[in-house]
Design a protein around this motif. Structure first.
Motif, mmCIF file in Angstrom:
data_model
loop_
_atom_site.group_PDB
_atom_site.id
_atom_site.type_symbol
_atom_site.label_atom_id
_atom_site.label_comp_id
_atom_site.label_asym_id
_atom_site.label_seq_id
_atom_site.Cartn_x
_atom_site.Cartn_y
_atom_site.Cartn_z
ATOM 1 N N ARG A 194 35.907 -9.854 -22.402
ATOM 2 C CA ARG A 194 34.673 -10.627 -22.419
ATOM 3 C C ARG A 194 33.727 -10.090 -23.492
ATOM 4 O O ARG A 194 33.498 -8.886 -23.599
ATOM 5 N N GLY A 195 33.163 -11.004 -24.280
ATOM 6 C CA GLY A 195 32.107 -10.652 -25.214
ATOM 7 C C GLY A 195 30.771 -11.026 -24.601
ATOM 8 O O GLY A 195 30.561 -12.175 -24.203
ATOM 9 N N THR A 196 29.838 -10.057 -24.504
ATOM 10 C CA THR A 196 28.604 -10.313 -23.767
ATOM 11 C C THR A 196 27.443 -9.488 -24.292
ATOM 12 O O THR A 196 27.633 -8.414 -24.856
ATOM 13 N N LYS A 197 26.232 -10.007 -24.089
ATOM 14 C CA LYS A 197 24.987 -9.277 -24.317
ATOM 15 C C LYS A 197 24.245 -9.021 -23.009
ATOM 16 O O LYS A 197 23.140 -8.494 -23.012
ATOM 17 N N ALA A 198 24.855 -9.407 -21.895
ATOM 18 C CA ALA A 198 24.162 -9.424 -20.609
ATOM 19 C C ALA A 198 23.878 -8.023 -20.085
ATOM 20 O O ALA A 198 24.710 -7.121 -20.196
ATOM 21 N N ASN A 199 22.685 -7.851 -19.499
ATOM 22 C CA ASN A 199 22.326 -6.633 -18.774
ATOM 23 C C ASN A 199 22.533 -6.888 -17.282
ATOM 24 O O ASN A 199 21.931 -7.802 -16.718
ATOM 25 N N GLN A 200 23.399 -6.075 -16.659
ATOM 26 C CA GLN A 200 23.728 -6.266 -15.238
ATOM 27 C C GLN A 200 24.162 -7.705 -14.977
ATOM 28 O O GLN A 200 23.668 -8.381 -14.070
ATOM 29 N N GLY A 201 25.095 -8.185 -15.796
ATOM 30 C CA GLY A 201 25.605 -9.535 -15.619
ATOM 31 C C GLY A 201 24.637 -10.617 -16.046
ATOM 32 O O GLY A 201 24.902 -11.797 -15.841
ATOM 33 N N GLY A 202 23.503 -10.242 -16.636
ATOM 34 C CA GLY A 202 22.496 -11.210 -17.056
ATOM 35 C C GLY A 202 21.293 -11.265 -16.143
ATOM 36 O O GLY A 202 20.257 -11.827 -16.504
ATOM 37 N N LEU A 203 21.380 -10.681 -14.956
ATOM 38 C CA LEU A 203 20.255 -10.713 -14.019
ATOM 39 C C LEU A 203 19.042 -9.974 -14.571
ATOM 40 O O LEU A 203 17.901 -10.260 -14.189
ATOM 41 N N LEU A 204 19.266 -8.995 -15.460
ATOM 42 C CA LEU A 204 18.174 -8.290 -16.127
ATOM 43 C C LEU A 204 18.081 -8.676 -17.600
ATOM 44 O O LEU A 204 17.744 -7.859 -18.457
ATOM 45 N N GLY A 205 18.365 -9.934 -17.901
ATOM 46 C CA GLY A 205 18.194 -10.447 -19.248
ATOM 47 C C GLY A 205 19.357 -10.105 -20.163
ATOM 48 O O GLY A 205 20.426 -9.674 -19.726
ATOM 49 N N PHE A 206 19.103 -10.283 -21.461
ATOM 50 C CA PHE A 206 20.166 -10.166 -22.447
ATOM 51 C C PHE A 206 19.661 -9.389 -23.664
ATOM 52 O O PHE A 206 18.568 -9.648 -24.165
ATOM 53 N N GLY A 207 20.477 -8.448 -24.116
ATOM 54 C CA GLY A 207 20.078 -7.617 -25.240
ATOM 55 C C GLY A 207 18.963 -6.662 -24.859
ATOM 56 O O GLY A 207 18.450 -6.662 -23.738
ATOM 57 N N GLY A 208 18.597 -5.799 -25.806
ATOM 58 C CA GLY A 208 17.525 -4.844 -25.548
ATOM 59 C C GLY A 208 17.079 -4.157 -26.814
ATOM 60 O O GLY A 208 17.560 -4.469 -27.912
#
Length: 220
Positions: A194-208
């Motif tokens: 999987r290619g992802t930018k998600a934080n905690q699956g996306g629940l805490l947003g994306f990227g940082g």
């Protein structure tokens, strides 16, 4: 954030209860639709598999409805989802994730001045079977998909440094079922990248602030 991921992983693997209802009797073998992952796609709880949801064959439509709930000492994650499969070729899914933050309300309110007591995210999924069959093809079944995720409330992710309130995971997965492989029991093997930018699956947003690029994650 590491503690949150560990808690959710433990709870989802051990305590998730899922109801997966087919819209028709279908023509595929029982359990070949997998269960519904927390992102709504057919899979194994945390990760999407190459399998498509429901029991529709190459000439049928199928559907799923899902209610899942995972509880730990500190967090509760609930998922409501639905999906439709066409000709065992294309899967479309929609899921809503709700993470209860009761154990963190005091910290959020007094440390950050935030009043939120839950994180809510919508996930829109598309999966396409590329080749093969999980039961009868020697190399199994291979699928590609995407999960587009949107935070319904961005206050908490923004406060901890997330760059975006939405993002899209892209993945490729392979699944193979081996008949009577272990003590006369069937064995399903799955691998997903999987290619992802998600934080905690996306629940805490994306990227940082430290990294706003896609990362490749292996799931098996």
């Amino acid at each position: 954030m590491t503690r949150l991921a560990r808690a959710l992983s433990t709870g989802l693997l051990a305590l998730t209860v899922s109801a997966n209802l087919s819209a028709d009797t279908g023509s595929r073998l029982w359990a070949t639709g997998g269960v519904t992952s927390v992102g709504g796609a057919a899979g194994g709880g945390l990760s999407p598999w190459a399998l498509l949801g429901g029991y529709a064959s190459d000439e049928e439509w199928g559907g799923t409805l899902t209610l899942s709930r995972a509880e730990t000492d500190d967090y509760t994650l609930s998922v409501v989802g639905t999906g439709v499969t066409w000709n065992n070729r294309v899967e479309l899914t929609l899921a809503r994730q709700t993470l209860d933050l009761d154990s963190l309300v005091f910290t959020l309110k007094n440390g950050f001045g935030l009043e939120e007591d839950e994180l809510v995210q919508d996930v829109f999924g598309l999966k396409v079977r590329l080749a093969g069959d999980a039961l009868y093809s020697p190399w199994g079944q291979w699928s590609a998909g995407l999960l587009h995720k949107r935070n319904r409330e961005f206050t908490v992710p923004d406060a901890i440094g997330a760059e975006d309130d939405s993002g899209t995971d892209i993945y490729v997965g392979g699944s193979k079922l081996f008949f009577a492989a272990v003590m006369d029991r069937n064995l399903l093997v799955n691998a997903t990248v999987r290619g992802t930018k998600a934080n905690q699956g996306g629940l805490l947003g994306f990227g940082g602030d430290r990294n706003d690029s896609y990362e490749a994650m292996f799931e098996g």
